[in-house]
Design a protein around this motif. Structure first.
Motif, PDB file in Angstrom:
ATOM      1  N   HIS A  81       1.757  61.521  16.386  1.00 40.37           N
ATOM      2  CA  HIS A  81       2.929  61.813  17.210  1.00 40.37           C
ATOM      3  C   HIS A  81       3.499  60.546  17.843  1.00 40.37           C
ATOM      4  O   HIS A  81       4.715  60.408  17.992  1.00 40.37           O
ATOM      5  N   ARG A  82       2.628  59.616  18.215  1.00 36.26           N
ATOM      6  CA  ARG A  82       3.113  58.338  18.739  1.00 36.26           C
ATOM      7  C   ARG A  82       3.901  57.572  17.691  1.00 36.26           C
ATOM      8  O   ARG A  82       4.992  57.050  17.953  1.00 36.26           O
ATOM      9  N   THR A  83       3.315  57.455  16.508  1.00 36.82           N
ATOM     10  CA  THR A  83       3.884  56.551  15.516  1.00 36.82           C
ATOM     11  C   THR A  83       5.137  57.102  14.844  1.00 36.82           C
ATOM     12  O   THR A  83       5.956  56.326  14.361  1.00 36.82           O
ATOM     13  N   VAL A  84       5.293  58.421  14.804  1.00 38.37           N
ATOM     14  CA  VAL A  84       6.540  58.970  14.269  1.00 38.37           C
ATOM     15  C   VAL A  84       7.720  58.472  15.100  1.00 38.37           C
ATOM     16  O   VAL A  84       8.768  58.084  14.571  1.00 38.37           O
ATOM     17  N   PHE A  85       7.538  58.443  16.413  1.00 41.89           N
ATOM     18  CA  PHE A  85       8.612  57.956  17.288  1.00 41.89           C
ATOM     19  C   PHE A  85       8.876  56.470  17.058  1.00 41.89           C
ATOM     20  O   PHE A  85      10.026  56.035  16.969  1.00 41.89           O
ATOM     21  N   SER A  86       7.798  55.672  16.953  1.00 41.07           N
ATOM     22  CA  SER A  86       7.976  54.242  16.725  1.00 41.07           C
ATOM     23  C   SER A  86       8.646  53.966  15.379  1.00 41.07           C
ATOM     24  O   SER A  86       9.510  53.090  15.272  1.00 41.07           O
ATOM     25  N   ALA A  87       8.250  54.709  14.342  1.00 43.08           N
ATOM     26  CA  ALA A  87       8.842  54.500  13.021  1.00 43.08           C
ATOM     27  C   ALA A  87      10.315  54.871  13.003  1.00 43.08           C
ATOM     28  O   ALA A  87      11.106  54.297  12.244  1.00 43.08           O
ATOM     29  N   ALA A 212       6.774  59.421   8.091  1.00 46.86           N
ATOM     30  CA  ALA A 212       8.099  58.924   8.467  1.00 46.86           C
ATOM     31  C   ALA A 212       8.785  58.244   7.291  1.00 46.86           C
ATOM     32  O   ALA A 212       9.978  58.447   7.038  1.00 46.86           O
ATOM     33  N   ALA A 213       8.008  57.434   6.560  1.00 47.34           N
ATOM     34  CA  ALA A 213       8.589  56.747   5.406  1.00 47.34           C
ATOM     35  C   ALA A 213       9.100  57.734   4.370  1.00 47.34           C
ATOM     36  O   ALA A 213      10.156  57.532   3.747  1.00 47.34           O
ATOM     37  N   ALA A 214       8.373  58.845   4.178  1.00 44.62           N
ATOM     38  CA  ALA A 214       8.756  59.803   3.150  1.00 44.62           C
ATOM     39  C   ALA A 214       9.846  60.771   3.617  1.00 44.62           C
ATOM     40  O   ALA A 214      10.674  61.221   2.820  1.00 44.62           O
ATOM     41  N   LEU A 215       9.859  61.098   4.912  1.00 42.28           N
ATOM     42  CA  LEU A 215      10.696  62.210   5.384  1.00 42.28           C
ATOM     43  C   LEU A 215      11.866  61.806   6.269  1.00 42.28           C
ATOM     44  O   LEU A 215      12.770  62.619   6.477  1.00 42.28           O
ATOM     45  N   LEU A 216      11.870  60.595   6.796  1.00 47.16           N
ATOM     46  CA  LEU A 216      12.967  60.216   7.682  1.00 47.16           C
ATOM     47  C   LEU A 216      14.316  60.265   6.969  1.00 47.16           C
ATOM     48  O   LEU A 216      15.299  60.791   7.508  1.00 47.16           O
ATOM     49  N   THR A 217      14.366  59.713   5.768  1.00 44.37           N
ATOM     50  CA  THR A 217      15.638  59.737   5.043  1.00 44.37           C
ATOM     51  C   THR A 217      15.978  61.133   4.532  1.00 44.37           C
ATOM     52  O   THR A 217      17.148  61.458   4.335  1.00 44.37           O
ATOM     53  N   LEU A 298      13.266  44.387   5.640  1.00 42.35           N
ATOM     54  CA  LEU A 298      12.991  45.624   4.916  1.00 42.35           C
ATOM     55  C   LEU A 298      13.836  46.767   5.470  1.00 42.35           C
ATOM     56  O   LEU A 298      14.195  46.786   6.646  1.00 42.35           O
ATOM     57  N   ASP A 299      14.153  47.731   4.605  1.00 41.06           N
ATOM     58  CA  ASP A 299      14.867  48.903   5.103  1.00 41.06           C
ATOM     59  C   ASP A 299      13.907  49.808   5.872  1.00 41.06           C
ATOM     60  O   ASP A 299      12.702  49.560   5.937  1.00 41.06           O
ATOM     61  N   MET A 300      14.448  50.877   6.483  1.00 42.89           N
ATOM     62  CA  MET A 300      13.646  51.718   7.371  1.00 42.89           C
ATOM     63  C   MET A 300      12.468  52.345   6.645  1.00 42.89           C
ATOM     64  O   MET A 300      11.338  52.379   7.156  1.00 42.89           O
ATOM     65  N   LYS A 301      12.684  52.837   5.428  1.00 38.77           N
ATOM     66  CA  LYS A 301      11.600  53.477   4.679  1.00 38.77           C
ATOM     67  C   LYS A 301      10.513  52.475   4.335  1.00 38.77           C
ATOM     68  O   LYS A 301       9.311  52.749   4.513  1.00 38.77           O
ATOM     69  N   SER A 302      10.901  51.299   3.862  1.00 40.31           N
ATOM     70  CA  SER A 302       9.916  50.288   3.492  1.00 40.31           C
ATOM     71  C   SER A 302       9.176  49.755   4.705  1.00 40.31           C
ATOM     72  O   SER A 302       7.965  49.503   4.647  1.00 40.31           O
ATOM     73  N   SER A 303       9.875  49.576   5.832  1.00 41.23           N
ATOM     74  CA  SER A 303       9.209  49.071   7.027  1.00 41.23           C
ATOM     75  C   SER A 303       8.176  50.062   7.531  1.00 41.23           C
ATOM     76  O   SER A 303       7.085  49.677   7.983  1.00 41.23           O
ATOM     77  N   ALA A 304       8.472  51.360   7.446  1.00 41.72           N
ATOM     78  CA  ALA A 304       7.485  52.369   7.854  1.00 41.72           C
ATOM     79  C   ALA A 304       6.281  52.354   6.919  1.00 41.72           C
ATOM     80  O   ALA A 304       5.129  52.464   7.364  1.00 41.72           O
ATOM     81  N   LEU A 305       6.525  52.209   5.615  1.00 45.26           N
ATOM     82  CA  LEU A 305       5.430  52.166   4.647  1.00 45.26           C
ATOM     83  C   LEU A 305       4.555  50.937   4.863  1.00 45.26           C
ATOM     84  O   LEU A 305       3.316  51.035   4.895  1.00 45.26           O
ATOM     85  N   PHE A 306       5.177  49.776   5.031  1.00 54.78           N
ATOM     86  CA  PHE A 306       4.420  48.550   5.255  1.00 54.78           C
ATOM     87  C   PHE A 306       3.630  48.627   6.558  1.00 54.78           C
ATOM     88  O   PHE A 306       2.519  48.115   6.649  1.00 54.78           O
ATOM     89  N   SER A 307       4.212  49.271   7.579  1.00 56.08           N
ATOM     90  CA  SER A 307       3.512  49.395   8.856  1.00 56.08           C
ATOM     91  C   SER A 307       2.333  50.346   8.761  1.00 56.08           C
ATOM     92  O   SER A 307       1.361  50.226   9.518  1.00 56.08           O
ATOM     93  N   ALA A 308       2.407  51.325   7.859  1.00 56.87           N
ATOM     94  CA  ALA A 308       1.326  52.312   7.732  1.00 56.87           C
ATOM     95  C   ALA A 308       0.071  51.708   7.122  1.00 56.87           C
ATOM     96  O   ALA A 308      -1.049  52.101   7.484  1.00 56.87           O
ATOM     97  N   LEU A 309       0.219  50.772   6.197  1.00 57.93           N
ATOM     98  CA  LEU A 309      -0.942  50.260   5.471  1.00 57.93           C
ATOM     99  C   LEU A 309      -1.964  49.569   6.378  1.00 57.93           C
ATOM    100  O   LEU A 309      -3.173  49.790   6.217  1.00 57.93           O
ATOM    101  N   PRO A 310      -1.546  48.720   7.349  1.00 58.23           N
ATOM    102  CA  PRO A 310      -2.563  48.150   8.246  1.00 58.23           C
ATOM    103  C   PRO A 310      -3.327  49.206   9.024  1.00 58.23           C
ATOM    104  O   PRO A 310      -4.537  49.061   9.263  1.00 58.23           O
ATOM    105  N   PHE A 311      -2.656  50.286   9.447  1.00 57.65           N
ATOM    106  CA  PHE A 311      -3.341  51.317  10.209  1.00 57.65           C
ATOM    107  C   PHE A 311      -4.255  52.158   9.314  1.00 57.65           C
ATOM    108  O   PHE A 311      -5.291  52.660   9.770  1.00 57.65           O
TER     109      PHE A 311
END
Length: 458
Positions: A81-87, A212-217, A298-311
């Motif tokens: 729930h935290r990260t959906v808002f940040s993404a 977020a990466a899959a569903l935001l758009t 990066l676009d919004m989808k790619s930035s969310a995907l790249f941010s997810a991998l470290p977590f």
């Protein structure tokens, strides 16, 4: 020249160093760090009966597997729930005209509410049971997540108030989860329990960013918030009925807890270590999507995907740290194991962030961030496991207090990050400051934290 003038602030081009040389310097430093930490001579394992916790009956934690599994699930949801808002923040900035300072203020509003209920939530969990506290809080914070789009339509003030409420409701999550784990009977099972709970938390961060990466758009951030909040509320209502049924068999301990004379000094040292963990984690969780979107293009989808991998790597690292700790505990004292986990979780991320300041390639940046946050996750087998070792009957309130102070530090971190970005147009200063804080963490733990029990025996 600035690349994105319509985003509220611009990021200057980087000119220092090549990413290849930076990566080589980082790899050398990290290899030496890991080799040094793991090769430190083991101390003879001292089996002190005072550091072995007797099982304590708490709501939802009297059965080992079920209590820990529910705590991990709750931590997964709060993190998602935290990260959906940040993404979704880049989309909010574009649609509502937020600048970096407003983003920092919204993150700080959440942290302000979060900090208010950490200590009280931890004390309540020690008293009535972590699982029951978690279920009640999950109902409230999930409802507020679902109401976030409605609050945003009313303006920044209403959105900040909604984020504040989300923070208040989710504040008890960490200390209540660790209160569940602290009922485990020995250091081995506590280390594995903490690893499981914090693995759930880190999976939540990755799941939130990936969804977020899959569903935001596809759905937009408003619909995604409603769906995420509704799912959490359904899970919470089911869990609440289960913990209510178990309450009739729970006996809570009402004897007051007496702390040792060394407790105030140790609490101060532990609080500083927790401050360092919170600063680095909250900055990474809140600002990584912005870093990838605005500084690396990066676009919004790619930035969310790249941010997810470290977590996602943090989730794996939490599990590995639990297993590694269990293996080391068979040949050395618990405190020696905790020190090694703290060393790995602070020195390696510091080196990675310093190298990141010289990187311009998204792929190289991703490798460094995966390494940094993967190593960071070993802190679950360091600080958190240490507290359950030395104060198993008071771990909820101790970690509630240290996390409360740490949240105040997190507020400062988010506000400071926004101001630094507006002033400099670069994450370089942010990464350098965070690396210095990581290094102060290991200095404080090795220099001031001690192995003795913090709760006096009767």
């Amino acid at each position: 020249t600035c690349a994105r003038s319509n985003r509220g602030y611009c990021f200057a081009r980087r000119t220092a160093g090549s990413s290849y040389n930076a990566s080589m310097r980082f790899a050398t430093l990290s290899t030496l760090t890991v080799a040094t930490a793991l090769s430190m001579p083991p101390a003879r394992r001292r089996q002190s009966p005072r550091l072995r916790a007797e099982p304590v009956a708490r709501g939802g934690s009297s059965t080992n597997g079920g209590g820990v599994a529910f705590a991990a699930s709750a931590m997964l949801l709060v993190s998602a729930h935290r990260t959906v808002f940040s993404a979704a923040m880049p989309e909010l900035q574009a649609s509502l005209g937020f600048d970096a300072r407003t983003v920092g203020a919204l993150q700080a509003a959440y942290l302000a509410g979060y900090g208010l209920t950490n200590a009280a939530g931890g004390a309540a969990a020690d008293r009535v049971g972590g699982a029951k506290v978690l279920a009640l809080c999950l109902v409230v914070w999930s409802s507020l997540v679902a109401l976030t789009p409605a609050a945003a339509s009313l303006g920044v003030a209403a959105l900040a108030l909604c984020r504040f409420g989300f923070g208040v409701a989710s504040g008890p999550a960490l200390p209540a989860s660790l209160a569940v784990v602290s009922s485990q009977p020995d250091a081995d099972s506590r280390a594995k329990g903490i690893a499981t709970v914090l693995c759930g938390f880190n999976v939540g961060s990755a799941a939130g960013l990936l969804s977020a990466a899959a569903l935001l758009t596809l759905l937009g951030w408003r619909t995604l918030s409603v769906v995420a909040g509704g799912l959490g509320a359904v899970v919470a209502l089911y869990a609440l009925t289960q913990t209510t049924e178990q309450t009739t068999t729970i006996q809570t301990t009402k004897k007051p807890i007496k702390f040792t004379k060394s407790f105030p000094f140790q609490l101060a040292a532990l609080t500083h270590v927790h401050n360092c963990i919170n600063w680095s984690f909250f900055v990474m969780q809140a600002w990584l999507p912005t870093y990838f979107a605005t500084e690396l293009g990066l676009d919004m989808k790619s930035s969310a995907l790249f941010s997810a991998l470290p977590f996602a790597t943090m989730a794996l690292g939490s599990l590995v740290s639990g297993q590694a700790s269990a293996a080391l505990l068979r040949r050395m004292a618990p405190f020696e194991v905790r020190k090694r986990m703290v060393a790995l979780s602070s020195i390696v991320p510091a080196c990675a962030l310093l190298a990141l300041s010289y990187v311009k390639s998204p792929a190289t940046a991703l490798v460094l961030l995966v390494t940094a946050l993967g190593a960071h996750s070993f802190s679950s087998a360091g600080l958190h496991a240490h507290v359950t070792d030395v104060a198993p009957t008071a771990s909820g309130r101790i970690l509630g207090f240290t996390n409360t102070v740490g949240v105040l530090v997190g507020i400062v971190a988010n506000v400071a990050t926004g101001r630094v970005l507006d002033a400099t147009g670069s994450f370089k200063a942010v990464f350098a400051l965070t690396a210095a804080i990581y290094l102060s963490e290991v200095i404080a733990f090795f220099g001031f934290v001690r192995a003795g029990p913090l709760v006096a025996e009767d």
